[in-house]
Enzyme design. Structure first.
Site, PDB file in Angstrom:
ATOM      1  N   CYS A  50       6.604 -12.212  -0.368  1.00 34.39           N
ATOM      2  CA  CYS A  50       6.298 -12.347  -1.789  1.00 34.39           C
ATOM      3  C   CYS A  50       6.247 -10.998  -2.500  1.00 34.39           C
ATOM      4  CB  CYS A  50       4.966 -13.082  -1.985  1.00 34.39           C
ATOM      5  SG  CYS A  50       3.561 -12.248  -1.225  1.00 34.39           S
ATOM      6  N   HIS A  99       8.120   2.914   9.213  1.00 38.43           N
ATOM      7  CA  HIS A  99       7.893   2.013   8.071  1.00 38.43           C
ATOM      8  C   HIS A  99       7.632   0.588   8.544  1.00 38.43           C
ATOM      9  CE1 HIS A  99       8.273   0.201   4.114  1.00 38.43           C
ATOM     10  NE2 HIS A  99       9.167  -0.631   4.624  1.00 38.43           N
TER      11      HIS A  99
END
Length: 592
Positions: A50, A99
């Site tokens: 999202c 990351h």
């Protein structure tokens, strides 16, 4: 080949851009297929949540890979490349690994420490495996990311640094109170039956809501979720399922609504929310500007704007007639009138309630009308008009308005308590943002959650998780570099074994009377000599290759021993095939 990630998230792009760039399931599949079909990439995986969209790939050229992945993201998201580029970030090699590991641990989430991202990473890997776009590198990377995330949650208190997006959203709806106190006895409407909606429903049930209504496009999924909620231990909630066309009717009964669907358009418009509020007995709905709180004074009249005082016919404060008073503020008009701001309000009330006489002057105050503060004497419009004219003349001569008193501070208007709480966890949004302007509505969406979580305190456990991530990145890089040279080492040992076999065969031809015992002894001796000669170099080259910058040792080994590149490649393909079969077996057993 090298790992590359190109993406955008709530940290790099506004919510409006993330909404437009969101990828549905079909778009993700097409993006993966087009990525591996592109020249620079051989593997690909998409992580779409999202609040982030990231494309991972194994590429042979950095600049070409960045250009190709950025173009593909723009094409499949529907956002132009020029518009999308300023919001994209790029990570390469170890930075890309760092990351993803940070994302898996919840360090890069909107709510730090939330654990739902692990399920989303798992789904991304499964999708890439099903489409055969994930090879050795991405399989190793995503599986290790899952292990790192689980380690961070088990070995640290990262869960204390933040909660799931659902819990954080409910805390924002509850305001200063505790979520269980706020939720107790409420009726909830959950729109959608996916993972996020299910989590929201379960969280509301544990918080103590009295009833949960689940609406979904596929009624069977809504019904299954309602059955799970009803049968859950530790809750006394009543749950039932309804079709999507019943949302409008259910919204009139609900106290709180949570929406998280995959719809590309709005599920609840501001008009639909207003209509649901109007359907509640005794609740009047009016839009409210965010910069102008609702008027809370007990009078029933509509208040005049500050610049309109004295503009009605018959008002004794004929301010527009004096040129020097144009554009005065409330304080300025009060100074010109020679009275306080409260008296001007009384004049406004006088204008609203009075009517001019035949001479164009307003009637004198009657009993029960406005009087001068501290006296019983009614206001005299003629005296006030004379005072205004005299003060206006002074303004013309002096050039300024003498301040008689400081403006009285205006009391902050209190917005009425909401009767409908809305939580929008979808991307793109399900609920019209304009709904927050309706009186009696409190709306929390992804954008407001991002703003609220920006100032959230970072727990000491976050630093511990960062150290875990750093250590795991180093270990993963070393393992990958070591694995990169393994096919070369295997090819070298295969070549040595072939040389030994050839020499033993030639020896048998020269010594045909050699018995089996001596032949076996000679063969074993030659193999031991070769193994001892190769042992130290192969062990050392693996150690060197595992260090940063050690990728060149594989090339050096191939050059020194004149190894056939096709032999090395065939070893790599064989290892990849073995790895893929193992993963398929694990997925099959997991489905059972």
């Amino acid at each position: 080949m090298s790992l590359l990630v190109v993406g955008l998230s709530h940290r790099s792009a506004p919510v409006s851009v993330l909404e437009r760039a969101s990828l549905g399931p079909d778009a993700q599949i097409k993006l993966l297929q087009d990525t591996v079909a592109a020249e620079p990439a051989t593997e690909a995986a998409v992580l779409a949540t999202c609040n982030r969209i990231e494309l991972y790939a194994d590429v042979d050229k950095f600049h070409a890979g960045v250009a190709e992945l950025s173009t593909l993201l723009a094409q499949h998201s529907g956002v132009g490349l020029e518009e999308l580029t300023p919001y994209l970030y790029v990570h390469y090699e170890d930075r890309a690994v760092h990351h993803l590991f940070s994302v898996a641990c919840g360090l890069d989430s909107m709510v730090v420490g939330e654990g739902q991202i692990l399920g989303q990473i798992k789904d991304s890997l499964a999708r890439a495996q099903d489409l055969h776009t994930a090879g050795r590198l991405l399989n190793d990377l995503f599986q290790q990311a899952l292990r790192v995330g689980k380690r961070a949650h088990s070995e640290t208190g990262i869960d204390r640094a933040g909660q799931s997006l659902v819990t954080f959203g409910l805390e924002q709806l509850a305001g200063d109170g505790a979520v269980p106190d706020w939720a107790r006895g409420k009726k909830a409407l959950v729109i959608g039956a996916g993972s996020m909606s299910s989590l929201a429903a379960a969280t509301l049930a544990r918080a103590g809501v009295a009833e949960i209504v689940v609406a979904n496009r596929t009624f069977e999924r809504a019904e299954r979720l309602a059955q799970i909620l009803t049968g859950a231990e530790g809750t006394a909630v009543t749950a039932r399922a309804v079709p999507m066309d019943a949302v409008a009717a259910e919204l009139t009964r609900a106290d709180v609504a949570v929406s998280c669907t995959g719809a590309t358009g709005l599920v609840l418009t501001a008009e639909a929310v207003a209509a649901s509020l109007a359907g509640r007995s005794g609740h009047a709905v009016r839009p409210q500007r965010p910069d102008a709180p609702a008027d809370t004074r007990p009078t029933g009249r509509t208040p005049l704007p500050p610049t309109s005082l004295g503009t009605e016919d018959g008002c004794p404060l004929d301010l527009p007639a004096v040129q020097s008073t144009a554009g005065f503020s409330v304080a300025g008009e009060a100074a010109v009138a020679g009275m306080g701001a409260a008296e001007l309000e009384q004049h406004a009330a006088w204008v609203d309630n009075g009517a001019p006489d035949a001479a164009g002057r307003a009637p004198r105050a009657a009993a029960g009308t406005a009087t001068r503060p501290g006296t019983a004497a009614p206001l005299d419009p003629a005296e006030d008009a004379d005072a205004i004219a005299a003060l206006a003349a002074a303004v013309t001569a002096v050039g300024r308005i003498p301040e008689r008193r400081r403006p009285e501070p205006a009391a902050d208007a209190v917005r009425p308590e909401p009767v409908l709480f809305l939580l929008d966890l979808a991307m793109p949004r399900d609920i019209d943002a304009a709904a927050h302007r309706l009186t009696g509505v409190r709306l929390v969406d992804i954008e407001s959650l991002a703003e609220a979580s920006a100032d959230a305190p970072m727990a000491a456990d976050v630093d511990q998780v960062r150290r875990i991530v750093s250590d795991e990145v180093t270990a993963f890089g070393a393992a990958q570099r070591a694995a990169h040279i393994t096919p070369t080492v295997v090819a070298l040992r295969t070549m040595a074994a072939d040389v030994v076999a050839g020499e033993i065969a030639r020896l048998e031809g020269r010594l045909p009377g050699l018995d089996d015992k001596h032949r076996a002894e000679i063969t074993q001796t030659v193999k031991r000599v070769v193994d001892k000669l190769l042992h130290a170099p192969t062990v050392r080259v693996k150690q060197l290759a595992a260090e940063p910058g050690g990728a060149g040792y594989a090339d050096a080994l191939r050059t020194l021993f004149d190894l056939d590149p096709e032999t090395v490649a065939s070893v790599s393909r064989a290892e990849d095939s073995t790895t893929e079969n193992t993963e398929k077996k694990a997925r099959t057993e997991g489905q059972r």
